[in-house]
Design a protein around this motif. Sequence first.
Motif, mmCIF file in Angstrom:
data_model
loop_
_atom_site.group_PDB
_atom_site.id
_atom_site.type_symbol
_atom_site.label_atom_id
_atom_site.label_comp_id
_atom_site.label_asym_id
_atom_site.label_seq_id
_atom_site.Cartn_x
_atom_site.Cartn_y
_atom_site.Cartn_z
ATOM 1 N N UNK A 1 0.936 -1.233 0.084
ATOM 2 C CA UNK A 1 -0.068 -0.118 0.285
ATOM 3 C C UNK A 1 0.830 1.313 -0.046
ATOM 4 N N UNK A 2 2.152 1.130 -0.157
ATOM 5 C CA UNK A 2 2.949 2.203 -0.109
ATOM 6 C C UNK A 2 3.520 2.811 1.271
ATOM 7 N N UNK A 3 2.935 2.104 2.335
ATOM 8 C CA UNK A 3 3.167 2.661 3.605
ATOM 9 C C UNK A 3 4.456 1.734 4.070
ATOM 10 N N UNK A 4 5.137 2.120 5.047
ATOM 11 C CA UNK A 4 6.307 1.484 5.691
ATOM 12 C C UNK A 4 5.773 0.117 6.300
ATOM 13 N N UNK A 5 6.648 -0.996 5.932
ATOM 14 C CA UNK A 5 6.389 -2.428 6.369
ATOM 15 C C UNK A 5 7.117 -2.521 7.707
ATOM 16 N N UNK A 6 6.678 -2.420 8.657
ATOM 17 C CA UNK A 6 7.529 -2.353 10.099
ATOM 18 C C UNK A 6 8.406 -3.779 10.183
ATOM 19 N N UNK A 7 7.506 -4.649 9.943
ATOM 20 C CA UNK A 7 8.219 -6.189 9.839
ATOM 21 C C UNK A 7 9.446 -6.137 9.113
ATOM 22 N N UNK A 8 9.307 -5.621 7.930
ATOM 23 C CA UNK A 8 10.421 -5.804 6.955
ATOM 24 C C UNK A 8 11.536 -4.800 7.727
ATOM 25 N N UNK A 9 11.252 -3.549 8.300
ATOM 26 C CA UNK A 9 12.327 -2.879 8.999
ATOM 27 C C UNK A 9 12.840 -3.719 10.093
ATOM 28 N N UNK A 10 12.316 -4.271 10.851
ATOM 29 C CA UNK A 10 12.918 -4.898 11.788
ATOM 30 C C UNK A 10 13.849 -5.890 11.416
ATOM 31 N N UNK B 1 20.207 -2.599 10.129
ATOM 32 C CA UNK B 1 20.381 -1.473 10.936
ATOM 33 C C UNK B 1 19.666 -1.622 12.325
ATOM 34 N N UNK B 2 18.261 -2.410 12.194
ATOM 35 C CA UNK B 2 17.268 -2.296 13.270
ATOM 36 C C UNK B 2 17.958 -3.427 13.924
ATOM 37 N N UNK B 3 18.511 -4.590 13.372
ATOM 38 C CA UNK B 3 19.079 -5.654 14.243
ATOM 39 C C UNK B 3 20.436 -5.095 15.014
ATOM 40 N N UNK C 1 14.646 8.487 10.432
ATOM 41 C CA UNK C 1 14.698 9.557 9.241
ATOM 42 C C UNK C 1 14.646 8.654 8.171
ATOM 43 N N UNK C 2 15.175 7.530 7.941
ATOM 44 C CA UNK C 2 14.858 6.690 6.493
ATOM 45 C C UNK C 2 13.786 6.765 6.550
ATOM 46 N N UNK C 3 12.880 6.235 7.520
ATOM 47 C CA UNK C 3 11.484 5.772 7.395
ATOM 48 C C UNK C 3 10.667 6.978 6.848
#
Length: 146
Positions: free
Chosen positions: A12-21, A25-27, A108-110
């Motif tokens: 849907x064009x919004x951030x996929x927070x599971x993918x970010x996790x 960088x998140x790890x 900031x990236x998100x």
Amino acid sequence: MSSTPHPDLADNGHVDFRAVQATPQFQELRKTHRSFVFPWTVVFIVWYFLYVILAAYAPEFMSIKVLGNINLGLVIGLLQFVSTFVITGLYVAFSNKKLDPKSTAIREELEALDPSIANQSLSGSGVLTDEPTDEPTDEPTDGGQK
């Protein structure tokens, strides 16, 4: 322009927070956080249970007078509070130095990917939302009229 969507964006064009996790960088942020939290939690729990065990099984040791009517048990008990404040101060310094720069870079990236998340806040349920809440705000309810 590439037709391949950014890996952190959902369909849907919004951030996929599971993918970010799952990003490195998140790890790394999580690893850095845990490298402080887990050891200090163990230290404090051991320190706390040492106090409880000494109070239960070594009352003669805990009743040693230190100054006037102040005994060792009271001093160690008060040091429990002191150690809580010290660990909190250490965590704040650690967070400011190590965690905040990493989390700011991720945020900031998100926000660059999906600017709408800059206006979102955590609702009382802990879910990101841009819906207004019933919680009181500092904004005047009369439109600024007095």
